[in-house]
Write an enzyme that holds these catalytic residues in place. Structure first.
Site, mmCIF file in Angstrom:
data_model
loop_
_atom_site.group_PDB
_atom_site.id
_atom_site.type_symbol
_atom_site.label_atom_id
_atom_site.label_comp_id
_atom_site.label_asym_id
_atom_site.label_seq_id
_atom_site.Cartn_x
_atom_site.Cartn_y
_atom_site.Cartn_z
ATOM 1 N N ASP A 132 -3.486 -3.916 -15.309
ATOM 2 C CA ASP A 132 -2.959 -2.836 -14.474
ATOM 3 C C ASP A 132 -2.971 -1.534 -15.269
ATOM 4 O O ASP A 132 -2.173 -1.335 -16.174
ATOM 5 C CB ASP A 132 -1.531 -3.195 -14.037
ATOM 6 C CG ASP A 132 -0.880 -2.129 -13.156
ATOM 7 O OD1 ASP A 132 -1.500 -1.076 -12.915
ATOM 8 O OD2 ASP A 132 0.255 -2.368 -12.712
ATOM 9 N N ASP A 138 1.255 -9.045 -4.213
ATOM 10 C CA ASP A 138 1.524 -9.036 -5.653
ATOM 11 C C ASP A 138 3.010 -8.806 -5.848
ATOM 12 O O ASP A 138 3.650 -8.080 -5.081
ATOM 13 C CB ASP A 138 0.687 -7.990 -6.382
ATOM 14 C CG ASP A 138 0.927 -6.574 -5.899
ATOM 15 O OD1 ASP A 138 1.782 -5.885 -6.479
ATOM 16 O OD2 ASP A 138 0.245 -6.146 -4.955
ATOM 17 N N GLU A 198 -2.458 2.377 -14.712
ATOM 18 C CA GLU A 198 -2.012 3.410 -13.783
ATOM 19 C C GLU A 198 -1.188 4.455 -14.506
ATOM 20 O O GLU A 198 -1.077 4.429 -15.733
ATOM 21 C CB GLU A 198 -1.252 2.804 -12.611
ATOM 22 C CG GLU A 198 -0.008 2.000 -12.981
ATOM 23 C CD GLU A 198 0.651 1.386 -11.739
ATOM 24 O OE1 GLU A 198 1.358 2.134 -11.035
ATOM 25 O OE2 GLU A 198 0.455 0.177 -11.489
#
Length: 285
Positions: free
Chosen positions: A173, A84, A175
């Site tokens: 994503d 990624d 996080e």
């Protein structure tokens, strides 16, 4: 002859005051004065100030550490190597990665509703042109705008999907917050609802259920270990060690494992949990 009763001259004044009060309430609603929806929007955090430094795993290594040396674990026969990338990688040497055995890539497209990766075209199209299966991901900032707004922005700026056999569904994503409170100042229920909004909007736009990138530690801390998504959204889990380790509630297996942040060429390396035909099936939907 008519007689004016005491108090009569004050009635028009009271009527005017009532009308003025109503108009003031309506005006406050329109202008978003305190106590209205406008005030809630004003409480949003500012747009990200360093989105080029935020990528899938940028906060994982900072908060959870990395395995000594970043040595890759032994690959199983039923797995596919991937990477990624984001703007911090710049122009990526895709042919070098292909020759090393990498067969898929996720590319950061957006963050919040104000940032697009300036290297997105080179990374997204470059991986595809080399022969890889590719997808795009969105770095979430749930305190800057709604889940729906960010999903729409992502879909409009690289996060779309096409049934060409080589485009993976978009990924969200989730996080640690790079800008402050770990859980973005939201409750567990608030974060879960924000993600439900994002996923529902993305599916309405693309027809696909998006992948979820998150770590078990963050998930437990910030969502109360919610099991709300495991039955639908494929799990992309970061853990820099010899195995993917414990999974968040709701998932019996992971789909992608980000196993190192210090691999060759670009750093972040991943393994798809299955053979190449299963990866193509995920792309095809």
């Amino acid at each position: 002859m008519s007689v004016l009763r005491s108090g009569s001259p004050h009635r028009p004044a009271r009527s005017l005051a009532t009308v003025a009060g109503i108009l003031l309430v309506l005006l406050s609603l329109l202008l978003g004065l305190p106590g209205t929806a406008g005030a809630a929007a004003a409480k949003r955090a500012p747009e990200p100030s360093h989105p080029g430094q935020d990528w899938a795993g940028s906060q994982i290594a900072r908060h959870e550490g990395t395995a000594a040396g970043g040595a890759p674990p032994a690959a199983s026969l039923a797995s596919v190597e991937g990477v990624d990338v984001s703007s911090h990688n710049g122009n990526v040497a895709w042919s070098t990665l292909w020759n090393s055995g990498v067969r898929f890539a996720y590319v950061k497209a957006t963050e919040s509703t104000s940032y697009t990766n300036p290297y997105f075209a080179q990374q997204y199209n470059g991986s595809y042109n080399t022969g890889m299966i590719r997808g795009a991901y969105h770095f979430a900032t749930p305190n800057t705008s709604s889940g729906a707004a960010q999903a729409k922005y992502f879909a409009d700026h690289g996060g779309g999907w096409s049934k060409d056999g080589r485009t993976l569904p978009g990924a969200l994503d989730m996080e640690y917050n790079p800008y402050g409170a770990t859980c973005y100042g939201l409750s567990a229920a608030g974060l879960v609802n924000w993600m439900k909004d994002w996923f529902a909007t993305y599916k309405a736009r693309t027809g696909r259920d998006a992948v979820l990138y998150t770590s078990t530690s963050w998930w437990k801390q910030c969502t109360g270990n919610s099991a709300a998504f495991g039955a639908v959204n494929p799990l992309w889990i970061p853990r820099y060690g010899s195995s993917a380790g414990e999974l968040p509630a709701g998932w019996g297996f992971h789909t992608i494992w980000q196993y190192t942040s210090s691999g060759p060429t670009v750093g972040d390396h991943n393994r798809f949990n299955g053979a190449i035909d299963r990866l193509r099936a995920l792309a095809n939907g």
